[in-house]
Design a protein around this motif. Structure first.
Motif, PDB file in Angstrom:
ATOM      1  N   PRO A  34      -6.012   6.797   4.688  1.00 63.43           N
ATOM      2  CA  PRO A  34      -5.895   6.794   3.229  1.00 63.43           C
ATOM      3  C   PRO A  34      -5.573   5.407   2.678  1.00 63.43           C
ATOM      4  CG  PRO A  34      -4.032   7.917   4.230  1.00 63.43           C
ATOM      5  CD  PRO A  34      -5.011   7.657   5.327  1.00 63.43           C
ATOM      6  N   LYS A  35      -5.058   4.533   3.522  1.00 61.38           N
ATOM      7  CA  LYS A  35      -4.712   3.194   3.027  1.00 61.38           C
ATOM      8  C   LYS A  35      -5.939   2.360   2.675  1.00 61.38           C
ATOM      9  CE  LYS A  35      -0.060   2.669   4.586  1.00 61.38           C
ATOM     10  NZ  LYS A  35       0.911   1.890   5.331  1.00 61.38           N
TER      11      LYS A  35
ATOM     12  N   ASN B  40      -2.414   6.647  -2.627  1.00 62.53           N
ATOM     13  CA  ASN B  40      -3.569   6.897  -1.763  1.00 62.53           C
ATOM     14  C   ASN B  40      -3.883   8.372  -1.568  1.00 62.53           C
ATOM     15  OD1 ASN B  40      -3.361   4.093  -1.267  1.00 62.53           O
ATOM     16  ND2 ASN B  40      -1.695   4.563   0.138  1.00 62.53           N
ATOM     17  N   ARG B  41      -2.829   9.151  -1.318  1.00 65.42           N
ATOM     18  CA  ARG B  41      -3.058  10.570  -1.010  1.00 65.42           C
ATOM     19  C   ARG B  41      -3.668  11.315  -2.189  1.00 65.42           C
ATOM     20  NH1 ARG B  41      -4.168  11.627   3.965  1.00 65.42           N
ATOM     21  NH2 ARG B  41      -2.714  10.602   5.371  1.00 65.42           N
TER      22      ARG B  41
ATOM     23  N   LEU C 164       1.223   2.775  -3.384  1.00 64.91           N
ATOM     24  CA  LEU C 164       0.030   3.145  -4.165  1.00 64.91           C
ATOM     25  C   LEU C 164      -0.364   4.600  -3.891  1.00 64.91           C
ATOM     26  CD1 LEU C 164      -1.960  -0.195  -3.827  1.00 64.91           C
ATOM     27  CD2 LEU C 164      -0.589   0.596  -5.745  1.00 64.91           C
TER      28      LEU C 164
ATOM     29  N   PRO D 292       0.811  -1.218   0.000  1.00 65.26           N
ATOM     30  CA  PRO D 292       0.000   0.000   0.000  1.00 65.26           C
ATOM     31  C   PRO D 292       0.844   1.268   0.000  1.00 65.26           C
ATOM     32  CG  PRO D 292      -0.900  -1.574   1.581  1.00 65.26           C
ATOM     33  CD  PRO D 292       0.386  -2.161   1.058  1.00 65.26           C
ATOM     34  N   GLY D 293       2.038   1.177   0.575  1.00 63.24           N
ATOM     35  CA  GLY D 293       2.918   2.341   0.598  1.00 63.24           C
ATOM     36  C   GLY D 293       3.344   2.774  -0.794  1.00 63.24           C
TER      37      GLY D 293
ATOM     38  N   LEU E 256      -7.876   2.799   0.436  1.00 67.31           N
ATOM     39  CA  LEU E 256      -7.968   2.613  -1.011  1.00 67.31           C
ATOM     40  C   LEU E 256      -6.995   1.566  -1.512  1.00 67.31           C
ATOM     41  CD1 LEU E 256      -8.207   6.361  -1.870  1.00 67.31           C
ATOM     42  CD2 LEU E 256      -9.948   4.648  -2.366  1.00 67.31           C
ATOM     43  N   SER E 257      -6.010   1.284  -0.698  1.00 68.68           N
ATOM     44  CA  SER E 257      -4.934   0.425  -1.201  1.00 68.68           C
ATOM     45  C   SER E 257      -4.994  -0.965  -0.588  1.00 68.68           C
ATOM     46  CB  SER E 257      -3.586   1.075  -0.919  1.00 68.68           C
ATOM     47  OG  SER E 257      -3.477   1.358   0.451  1.00 68.68           O
ATOM     48  N   GLN E 258      -6.106  -1.271   0.033  1.00 66.02           N
ATOM     49  CA  GLN E 258      -6.220  -2.588   0.639  1.00 66.02           C
ATOM     50  C   GLN E 258      -7.418  -3.366   0.121  1.00 66.02           C
ATOM     51  OE1 GLN E 258      -6.367  -1.170   4.624  1.00 66.02           O
ATOM     52  NE2 GLN E 258      -4.291  -1.832   5.085  1.00 66.02           N
TER      53      GLN E 258
END
Lengths: 492, 492
Positions: free
Chosen positions: B147-148, A132-133, A130, A127-128, B150-152
């Motif tokens: 925000p994570k 997201n922000r 991707l 996830p780091g 979205l990435s999970q």
């Protein structure tokens, strides 16, 4: 329990029963302590001889999957699940066990969401890495501009803006299509399912690579397809073998992951891409070209998509965006044409009346902007670093009996163990050290190949990746030494 | 073209072929100008006599669905679609037409997303009545905090918080379950599909109400089920008829919408709910209790759910949240227990690996808060006003030949026309005035009932609702007068 026997398959009936029961156990559909049907019941249900069933049960017992208790029956003994269904009122629901289902396999579910800390089992991206922000800002803006977004169904085919953005994006990947030939799906898993439910039924022949993506096997098996497999080498699917198969059978569907093949990482050459399309044309088959991450190349760009060579509408192209952009949105697309497209669209309506509008809209601005390109570039660099890290640890620490294929892109590394090591058993061991991988057996539709495993290097940060691969090497090393020293029987 | 013949059905083979082709036309799977298979081809494909096919084709031609051209073949002539597939390169894809599919029907797709201004055809709720602003604030806050998100990927079973919130919410509706027995789906359409693909296969008997929800018919037909129907009266499904059917066949699944039945609005009495459950227990069937909007009652609370009476795990309960809360999120849940639940969960993994996490998280705070209660209350009031408006316009303006059932909740009103008016033809007329409704034929799995229609009073504001119903009454009035004056043949 749904057991499907294929009489024209080249595998013996008892092996098919054996494999089916293992699939059920590994899919969590048969759990520890659960009783198998009696030999008599099963032989009657399947219309096979008692001896056939006894053979299968004996093999299962010998390999410790089941245990037969005198006068009571045969029960699952495996410790692989690590969890027992403790539902107390299970007894009240016993009648349910006689309800037949159409679900031979769902292996992937067992490896998708795991509690272990060092999670190398499913190909997801850290996830780091991707955006997201960025997406967060876009969501906020979009919703405040159009709060009705939440209160509207989108078109069944998918949001128009997204389809247009994807059309442009695919053009950049040399995948020619049109916005009106794009269907938005909930991840490419749904794309595969959509094609299967629309065009594949009991006894229809589907060709898959061996090994291949487990989620696709589950889907085609669930439709009662006769699955034939073609091995993969460094240049992708062995087209010579495919040609032989196609001469004999006439598969309705050929499923392939030509670029950074899952799980082996192989890239199909341009020549083979052309050949496979020629074959499909000559026998009027559908090709499913699953393309989860051709953008993630480490050295040079892979060859053009099969879809780009397709003149007569043979290719259904699938592109997932979940992995590489926003797993929380579960968006993928499918591109096809003609009456095949039209029928897939109608099927999508039956499945879920269309994917959620919100998750579609969220990613549109990002895909349309330059950021998408920068993001892909970043992924290429970051994942290359992780791949290289894994390769260097393996080179240094892996026992010489272990081999692997160097992936030139994608998220996965395919490892081959000595044939006496069963990676399902190995998994039980490594889990004790909070580590998981995907056992290779999940990736085979028909073969009994238990001495491979897939590592995904994309999800864990470098520190955990380092630790995980080191642990794995240590465990393998110790197992191999033990075997060498004592030459003990392969309990593995 | 996929035509499925059921030899044990009570309808003649030629009628089945006739109906199947109409389904294809109405589903947009066979379009204007498309050619039907030749009589010889079809009779060979289906293993029926030439006469059977000729009979079906003649009936279709007589009713103007198809046109046969000497020496060329039989072509679709219907003008119902209003659009022709103009894809120029369609010709290159002609080989596709020989690819058999497993898609007998997808009628609903044609009525779901329509360009007409006065949209009374699908039961959705006016976005102005939905809590967009609240949800907007919640999304913004949630994403900036995490925000994570979205990435999970979420768990395949669905987000834990959402399952807990739904467990509490369902408790309030007197639907007892547990968070671990809840599965999150992409709308209840996916819930129906999930049950069908897991437990229904070719020839399995499914009982449905007549009429019923078209999306459910499409799904069961797609599985090759033998569908038997039970009529609905003011007290819901006619349980006496159900009992007779169950004595003779032994349905695997009984699909019902007991509360504010779609499309008739009927409410099943408590007595019948108990009876239907008893029947299911005695023959070991599964009941699908589809509950799209039991919260939306106008007078008194409806009886408790069948699920609340279920002791032995016979009921699979489906609750959609898309309609009443946030269509843009496409969230529904399914509650079941025991091995049936376990298998549905495994099937969900094969379908799409779980619903998007984002859309699940978005609605959690709202469902958990008091706002959910207030919102439901508001919907009850607002929709009652709209229903009353429709009823009053109908009372004043509808011709005396028209009748309707007064809905005590839900979103739909079921209208019965004189038997010589075909609502599919009527639809073509009203569309010219920018009005749509759902023709009743879409709601019948086996019967040929063409003189009903469903109006949804929930989507349009009062002004458009007023205009729409008035137009409909005018058109009906003029058709009926015309018929009376000239006593012309029923071209309708």
């Amino acid at each position: 329990m749904h057991i499907e026997i294929q009489r024209k398959a080249e595998i013996s009936l008892s092996k098919q029963i054996y494999q089916c029961i293992i699939d059920h156990i590994r899919s969590g559909l048969l759990q520890e302590g659960e009783q198998l049907p009696s030999v008599r019941e099963l032989s009657k249900q399947l219309g096979v001889s008692l001896v056939t069933v006894v053979k299968a049960y004996n093999k299962l017992e010998k390999e410790n999957f089941v245990e037969s208790i005198q006068g009571r029956g045969t029960f699952v003994t495996t410790e692989m699940q690590g969890k027992v269904d403790t539902e107390q009122d299970m007894l009240s629901f016993n009648w349910q066990l006689s309800v037949q289902d159409y679900l031979p396999r769902s292996q992937f579910s067992q490896f998708h969401y795991v509690p272990e800390k060092i999670h190398l089992s499913s190909s997801m991206i850290d996830p780091g890495l991707l955006p997201n922000r960025y997406l967060e800002r876009e969501i906020n803006q979009m919703i405040s501009e159009n709060p009705k977004l939440l209160s509207q169904y989108g078109p069944i085919q998918g949001d128009e803006q997204l389809r247009f953005a994807m059309y442009e994006y695919l053009k950049g990947l040399e995948v020619p299509t049109k916005p009106e030939n794009i269907l938005v799906t909930s991840g490419s898993q749904q794309g595969i399912d959509l094609v299967a439910r629309t065009f594949v039924g009991p006894g229809d022949v589907v060709v898959m690579e061996a090994p291949t993506y487990p989620g696709a096997i589950d889907v085609f098996r669930g439709r009662g397809a006769t699955i034939l497999t073609v091995p993969v080498d460094n240049d992708g699917m062995r087209v010579d073998i495919l040609q032989n198969l196609c001469d004999k059978y006439k598969p309705k569907v050929i499923y392939t992951i030509p670029t950074f093949h899952n799980p082996t990482g192989a890239v199909m050459t341009l020549k083979r891409r052309k050949q496979i399309l020629n074959i499909a044309q000559s026998i009027q088959s559908i090709i499913i070209e699953d393309d989860p991450y051709s953008e993630i190349y480490f050295d040079k760009k892979p060859p053009v998509s099969i879809k780009s060579l397709d003149e007569y509408g043979h290719v259904i192209y699938l592109k997932g965006l979940s992995k590489t952009l926003a797993p929380g949105c579960r968006i993928g697309i499918l591109a096809a044409s003609g009456s095949i497209f039209k029928r897939l669209l109608a099927a999508k309506s039956n499945i879920d009346l269309g994917s959620p509008l919100l998750t579609q809209k969220v990613i549109v601005p990002f895909i349309k902007s330059r950021k998408m390109k920068d993001h892909t570039k970043k992924l290429r660099t970051a994942l290359k670093v992780r791949r290289d890290l894994v390769l260097s640890i393996l080179s240094e620490n892996a026992p010489s009996e272990i081999s692997w294929i160097i992936p030139k892109g994608g998220l996965n590394l395919w490892i081959t163990l000595p044939s006496w090591i069963d990676s399902n058993h190995l998994l039980v061991k490594v889990k004790k050290q909070e580590l998981t991988f995907l056992p290779g057996s999940a990736c085979y539709a028909v073969e009994h190949e238990n001495h491979h495993l897939r590592l995904s290097y994309s999800y864990m940060n470098e520190q955990l990746l380092h630790r995980g691969i080191t642990i794995l090497c240590e465990i393998l090393q110790s197992e191999i030494s033990l075997k060498k020293e004592h030459n003990h029987p392969p309990y593995f």
